[in-house]
Design a protein around this motif. Structure first.
Motif, PDB file in Angstrom:
ATOM      1  N   GLU A   1      12.623  36.910  77.562  1.00  0.00           N
ATOM      2  CA  GLU A   1      13.094  35.609  77.092  1.00  0.00           C
ATOM      3  C   GLU A   1      14.122  35.715  75.960  1.00  0.00           C
ATOM      4  O   GLU A   1      14.377  34.750  75.245  1.00  0.00           O
ATOM      5  CB  GLU A   1      11.909  34.738  76.634  1.00  0.00           C
ATOM      6  N   VAL A   2      14.695  36.887  75.802  1.00  0.00           N
ATOM      7  CA  VAL A   2      15.746  37.087  74.804  1.00  0.00           C
ATOM      8  C   VAL A   2      17.063  37.322  75.534  1.00  0.00           C
ATOM      9  O   VAL A   2      17.175  38.237  76.355  1.00  0.00           O
ATOM     10  CB  VAL A   2      15.436  38.293  73.887  1.00  0.00           C
ATOM     11  N   LYS A   3      18.064  36.482  75.262  1.00  0.00           N
ATOM     12  CA  LYS A   3      19.374  36.620  75.890  1.00  0.00           C
ATOM     13  C   LYS A   3      20.129  37.775  75.244  1.00  0.00           C
ATOM     14  O   LYS A   3      20.325  37.803  74.020  1.00  0.00           O
ATOM     15  CB  LYS A   3      20.166  35.329  75.714  1.00  0.00           C
ATOM     16  N   VAL A   4      20.530  38.760  76.058  1.00  0.00           N
ATOM     17  CA  VAL A   4      21.258  39.915  75.534  1.00  0.00           C
ATOM     18  C   VAL A   4      22.519  40.157  76.355  1.00  0.00           C
ATOM     19  O   VAL A   4      22.555  39.931  77.568  1.00  0.00           O
ATOM     20  CB  VAL A   4      20.392  41.200  75.530  1.00  0.00           C
ATOM     21  N   PHE A   5      23.539  40.595  75.651  1.00  0.00           N
ATOM     22  CA  PHE A   5      24.782  40.994  76.308  1.00  0.00           C
ATOM     23  C   PHE A   5      25.096  42.402  75.805  1.00  0.00           C
ATOM     24  O   PHE A   5      25.297  42.607  74.606  1.00  0.00           O
ATOM     25  CB  PHE A   5      25.917  40.034  75.948  1.00  0.00           C
ATOM     26  N   ALA A   6      25.073  43.366  76.714  1.00  0.00           N
ATOM     27  CA  ALA A   6      25.204  44.763  76.312  1.00  0.00           C
ATOM     28  C   ALA A   6      26.343  45.447  77.063  1.00  0.00           C
ATOM     29  O   ALA A   6      26.553  45.208  78.259  1.00  0.00           O
ATOM     30  CB  ALA A   6      23.894  45.508  76.558  1.00  0.00           C
ATOM     31  N   VAL A   7      27.053  46.295  76.332  1.00  0.00           N
ATOM     32  CA  VAL A   7      28.172  47.051  76.906  1.00  0.00           C
ATOM     33  C   VAL A   7      28.031  48.513  76.523  1.00  0.00           C
ATOM     34  O   VAL A   7      27.731  48.841  75.369  1.00  0.00           O
ATOM     35  CB  VAL A   7      29.530  46.509  76.382  1.00  0.00           C
TER      36      VAL A   7
ATOM     37  N   TYR B   1      28.359  35.213  73.316  1.00  0.00           N
ATOM     38  CA  TYR B   1      28.581  36.503  73.974  1.00  0.00           C
ATOM     39  C   TYR B   1      29.954  36.592  74.634  1.00  0.00           C
ATOM     40  O   TYR B   1      30.516  37.682  74.785  1.00  0.00           O
ATOM     41  CB  TYR B   1      27.466  36.787  74.986  1.00  0.00           C
ATOM     42  N   LYS B   2      30.537  35.457  75.015  1.00  0.00           N
ATOM     43  CA  LYS B   2      31.876  35.494  75.611  1.00  0.00           C
ATOM     44  C   LYS B   2      32.933  35.878  74.567  1.00  0.00           C
ATOM     45  O   LYS B   2      33.871  36.624  74.866  1.00  0.00           O
ATOM     46  CB  LYS B   2      32.211  34.143  76.245  1.00  0.00           C
ATOM     47  N   GLN B   3      32.765  35.380  73.350  1.00  0.00           N
ATOM     48  CA  GLN B   3      33.681  35.763  72.273  1.00  0.00           C
ATOM     49  C   GLN B   3      33.500  37.241  71.909  1.00  0.00           C
ATOM     50  O   GLN B   3      34.472  37.939  71.615  1.00  0.00           O
ATOM     51  CB  GLN B   3      33.432  34.887  71.043  1.00  0.00           C
ATOM     52  N   VAL B   4      32.258  37.695  71.951  1.00  0.00           N
ATOM     53  CA  VAL B   4      31.993  39.108  71.697  1.00  0.00           C
ATOM     54  C   VAL B   4      32.693  39.967  72.738  1.00  0.00           C
ATOM     55  O   VAL B   4      33.316  40.987  72.414  1.00  0.00           O
ATOM     56  CB  VAL B   4      30.465  39.382  71.701  1.00  0.00           C
ATOM     57  N   PHE B   5      32.612  39.549  74.001  1.00  0.00           N
ATOM     58  CA  PHE B   5      33.278  40.321  75.049  1.00  0.00           C
ATOM     59  C   PHE B   5      34.793  40.321  74.861  1.00  0.00           C
ATOM     60  O   PHE B   5      35.456  41.336  75.111  1.00  0.00           O
ATOM     61  CB  PHE B   5      32.935  39.755  76.430  1.00  0.00           C
TER      62      PHE B   5
ATOM     63  N   ARG C   1      29.874  58.026  73.881  1.00  0.00           N
ATOM     64  CA  ARG C   1      29.357  56.751  74.381  1.00  0.00           C
ATOM     65  C   ARG C   1      29.260  55.757  73.225  1.00  0.00           C
ATOM     66  O   ARG C   1      28.626  56.046  72.223  1.00  0.00           O
ATOM     67  CB  ARG C   1      27.979  56.937  75.026  1.00  0.00           C
ATOM     68  N   THR C   2      29.900  54.616  73.404  1.00  0.00           N
ATOM     69  CA  THR C   2      29.806  53.545  72.417  1.00  0.00           C
ATOM     70  C   THR C   2      29.026  52.397  73.029  1.00  0.00           C
ATOM     71  O   THR C   2      29.423  51.846  74.053  1.00  0.00           O
ATOM     72  CB  THR C   2      31.204  53.054  71.990  1.00  0.00           C
ATOM     73  N   ASP C   3      27.890  52.059  72.423  1.00  0.00           N
ATOM     74  CA  ASP C   3      27.047  50.961  72.895  1.00  0.00           C
ATOM     75  C   ASP C   3      27.206  49.765  71.979  1.00  0.00           C
ATOM     76  O   ASP C   3      27.100  49.882  70.750  1.00  0.00           O
ATOM     77  CB  ASP C   3      25.577  51.386  72.922  1.00  0.00           C
ATOM     78  N   CYS C   4      27.465  48.599  72.580  1.00  0.00           N
ATOM     79  CA  CYS C   4      27.549  47.347  71.836  1.00  0.00           C
ATOM     80  C   CYS C   4      26.530  46.381  72.427  1.00  0.00           C
ATOM     81  O   CYS C   4      26.570  46.097  73.633  1.00  0.00           O
ATOM     82  CB  CYS C   4      28.945  46.739  71.940  1.00  0.00           C
ATOM     83  N   VAL C   5      25.615  45.892  71.607  1.00  0.00           N
ATOM     84  CA  VAL C   5      24.552  45.004  72.075  1.00  0.00           C
ATOM     85  C   VAL C   5      24.547  43.732  71.230  1.00  0.00           C
ATOM     86  O   VAL C   5      24.405  43.795  70.006  1.00  0.00           O
ATOM     87  CB  VAL C   5      23.171  45.696  71.995  1.00  0.00           C
ATOM     88  N   PHE C   6      24.707  42.578  71.889  1.00  0.00           N
ATOM     89  CA  PHE C   6      24.697  41.294  71.198  1.00  0.00           C
ATOM     90  C   PHE C   6      23.418  40.544  71.559  1.00  0.00           C
ATOM     91  O   PHE C   6      23.145  40.276  72.732  1.00  0.00           O
ATOM     92  CB  PHE C   6      25.922  40.467  71.594  1.00  0.00           C
TER      93      PHE C   6
ATOM     94  N   ASN D   1      21.781  36.410  66.817  1.00  0.00           N
ATOM     95  CA  ASN D   1      23.216  36.572  66.569  1.00  0.00           C
ATOM     96  C   ASN D   1      23.513  37.878  65.824  1.00  0.00           C
ATOM     97  O   ASN D   1      24.300  37.922  64.878  1.00  0.00           O
ATOM     98  CB  ASN D   1      23.787  35.386  65.798  1.00  0.00           C
ATOM     99  N   GLU D   2      22.853  38.924  66.277  1.00  0.00           N
ATOM    100  CA  GLU D   2      23.064  40.250  65.707  1.00  0.00           C
ATOM    101  C   GLU D   2      23.823  41.130  66.700  1.00  0.00           C
ATOM    102  O   GLU D   2      23.633  41.038  67.912  1.00  0.00           O
ATOM    103  CB  GLU D   2      21.732  40.909  65.348  1.00  0.00           C
ATOM    104  N   PHE D   3      24.658  41.973  66.151  1.00  0.00           N
ATOM    105  CA  PHE D   3      25.512  42.837  66.967  1.00  0.00           C
ATOM    106  C   PHE D   3      25.243  44.287  66.575  1.00  0.00           C
ATOM    107  O   PHE D   3      25.559  44.718  65.468  1.00  0.00           O
ATOM    108  CB  PHE D   3      26.977  42.474  66.721  1.00  0.00           C
ATOM    109  N   LEU D   4      24.621  45.030  67.486  1.00  0.00           N
ATOM    110  CA  LEU D   4      24.294  46.436  67.255  1.00  0.00           C
ATOM    111  C   LEU D   4      25.394  47.315  67.833  1.00  0.00           C
ATOM    112  O   LEU D   4      25.825  47.114  68.980  1.00  0.00           O
ATOM    113  CB  LEU D   4      22.959  46.786  67.909  1.00  0.00           C
ATOM    114  N   ILE D   5      25.854  48.279  67.052  1.00  0.00           N
ATOM    115  CA  ILE D   5      26.873  49.225  67.514  1.00  0.00           C
ATOM    116  C   ILE D   5      26.350  50.638  67.311  1.00  0.00           C
ATOM    117  O   ILE D   5      25.921  50.994  66.206  1.00  0.00           O
ATOM    118  CB  ILE D   5      28.194  49.043  66.741  1.00  0.00           C
ATOM    119  N   GLN D   6      26.360  51.420  68.369  1.00  0.00           N
ATOM    120  CA  GLN D   6      25.914  52.810  68.296  1.00  0.00           C
ATOM    121  C   GLN D   6      26.940  53.717  68.955  1.00  0.00           C
ATOM    122  O   GLN D   6      27.533  53.379  69.965  1.00  0.00           O
ATOM    123  CB  GLN D   6      24.572  53.005  69.005  1.00  0.00           C
ATOM    124  N   LEU D   7      27.125  54.864  68.343  1.00  0.00           N
ATOM    125  CA  LEU D   7      28.028  55.863  68.903  1.00  0.00           C
ATOM    126  C   LEU D   7      27.238  57.153  69.092  1.00  0.00           C
ATOM    127  O   LEU D   7      26.581  57.631  68.163  1.00  0.00           O
ATOM    128  CB  LEU D   7      29.206  56.106  67.957  1.00  0.00           C
ATOM    129  N   SER D   8      27.282  57.699  70.302  1.00  0.00           N
ATOM    130  CA  SER D   8      26.592  58.952  70.572  1.00  0.00           C
ATOM    131  C   SER D   8      27.575  59.945  71.170  1.00  0.00           C
ATOM    132  O   SER D   8      28.591  59.572  71.768  1.00  0.00           O
ATOM    133  CB  SER D   8      25.410  58.741  71.523  1.00  0.00           C
TER     134      SER D   8
END
Length: 473
Positions: A65-71, A16-20, A83-88, A93-100
């Protein structure tokens, strides 16, 4: 409303640090946002105003019990809030990207596809993981063997689950262009959104047709298929053709829009979206920070259980409605070509067309010329008149024959052969070139020595006498 969504698998070495770091690079290097610095020490939550019109919200937590990093990144414009949502999700090891987009003016149309730049950065940094069936890359995937036929057929039958939607570019052997859009260009635009598969030839198309129960796009048409369903959208280049000229830019935009619609229609409600993470995180905090009596605790648990049951039922309803939507979409597509006519004529013709709409144009030409044989008061005349007024010649053949005459006039043998092949002829090089138009009974011999235009005109007339379906009789 959500206008864009995609989910990418990242390599197991990515945390998640690399994702950030990638998110930070995306925001700070963008010329649109004016963000100078983002300070974050990986505490649980952060909510900062990053510039005069942007806000950044971060959640770094564990949910069930699931580690998530969301922006969530919010960009406030004059007429809309983006709004751009990024969820790791660390475990998968999946990266969800949503634009609203929250528009301040009324509209019923989706905004034009706006792919977040972060997707391009993920590819540049080689952080996207390998996947089964077909890889997620920013280049087209060129098909060539029997395994590809089987894979494509399963995709089109809804029996195979690729990671992303599939854009299938079928081969066009009838016209000068082989594909309705440039494979490299569309693959680059859809990188991280769809797999772009490129059909090698019509022989491959025929094999896929037999294996996919004719659910394939063919003859230059483009198919958009969604993983695990029979959902498809067929895009015809004919709809973007004016006087034989193809608007490839418009076709490319139509493909992108079809992928956008497919992704939104089949969005997985079980994915960890920003709103779901915020809700679950708040629920956990409430339980940890509140000292409840036994009775109150029981009531609260009962309420949560009832909420979860209702949520499960809603998810099941969404899945059911999605299946119904797929079915209705398939029905709608089968009626699209009917143009709302009260009568639809289906003529069977067990013959392989030499170019697109050859049989269609031939029938129209016969009707056009036979109309004069009937009195205007007759029913036959009325029917023919209605058919001709509701249908237009595609004139693909006329375009080929026009190019043919120009090709025959080429003084350079190399250029002549090249242009004849572009017209659909097979060229057999020899002391006298032999050219074949799809079938050996339409073979013609050409002179390879300089000659006057009368020789060219004679061979052209011979070819037209046998192949021209537009001629007057």
């Amino acid at each position: 409303m959500i206008v864009f969504t995609t989910k990418l698998p990242l390599k197991r070495t990515v945390d998640y640090k690399q994702v950030f770091d990638v998110i930070k690079e995306w925001l700070m290097e963008s010329p649109h946002y004016g963000i100078n610095e983002i300070n974050y020490g990986f505490e649980e939550e952060l909510d900062i105003k990053t510039s005069s019109n942007t806000v950044l919200k971060i959640l770094n937590t564990s949910v069930k019990e699931v580690k998530v990093f969301a922006v969530r990144f919010e960009n406030y414009e004059e007429k809309a809030v983006w709004r751009t949502d990024c969820v790791f999700i660390e475990k998968a090891n999946e990266f969800l990207i949503q634009l609203s987009c929250e528009s301040k003016s009324y509209t019923t149309k989706l905004p034009k596809l706006h792919k977040p730049h972060i997707i391009k950065l993920l590819f540049e940094k080689k952080m996207v993981a390998d996947t089964t069936i077909y890889p997620i890359i920013d280049e087209p995937i060129y098909l060539n063997d029997a395994q590809d036929v089987d894979k494509c057929a399963k995709i089109m039958l809804g029996e195979s689950s690729t990671y992303l939607p599939v854009v299938y570019l079928s081969s066009n052997s009838f016209l000068s262009f082989k594909y309705a859009v440039d494979p490299e260009t569309i693959a680059s635009k859809l990188a991280g959104i769809a797999h772009v598969l490129v059909e090698p030839n019509t022989g491959f198309s025929k094999k896929v047709k037999l294996s996919s129960d004719s659910n394939n796009a063919y003859n230059g048409f483009i198919g958009v298929y969604f993983p695990g369903t029979k959902y498809r959208d067929i895009i015809s280049y004919n709809e973007y053709s004016i006087y034989g000229l193809i608007d490839k830019k418009a076709i490319g935009e139509a493909v992108q829009y079809a992928v956008q619609q497919a992704s939104l229609n089949h969005f997985n409600v079980d994915d960890w979206s920003w709103d779901k993470i915020v809700l679950e995180n708040a629920k956990q905090k409430f339980l940890l920070q509140t000292h409840l009596t036994t009775d109150t605790q029981k009531e609260f648990n009962d309420y949560i259980a009832a909420f979860d049951v209702e949520n499960k039922h809603l998810k099941e309803k969404i899945e059911s409605l999605t299946r119904q939507l797929d079915s209705k979409t398939a029905q709608l597509e089968s009626y699209r070509s009917k143009d709302n006519q009260d009568a639809n004529i289906n003529l069977k013709c067990n013959i392989e067309e030499f170019y697109a709409d050859e049989c269609f144009d031939c029938v129209l030409n016969i009707l056009l010329q036979s109309k004069a044989k009937f009195s205007q008061e007759t029913r036959a005349y009325e029917i023919i008149e209605k058919i001709l007024s509701a249908n237009n010649f595609s004139n693909h053949g006329k375009a080929i024959f026009k190019n043919l005459k120009e090709a025959l006039r080429e003084k350079s043998l190399i250029n002549r052969r090249k242009r004849l092949e572009e017209c659909g002829f097979k060229v057999e090089v020899g002391s006298h070139d032999k050219i074949t138009f799809h079938d050996n009974k339409y073979m013609f011999t050409l002179s390879n020595t300089p000659s006057d235009y009368r020789d060219v005109d004679n061979i052209y007339k011979k070819i037209m006498r046998l192949l021209d379906i537009y001629h007057k009789f």
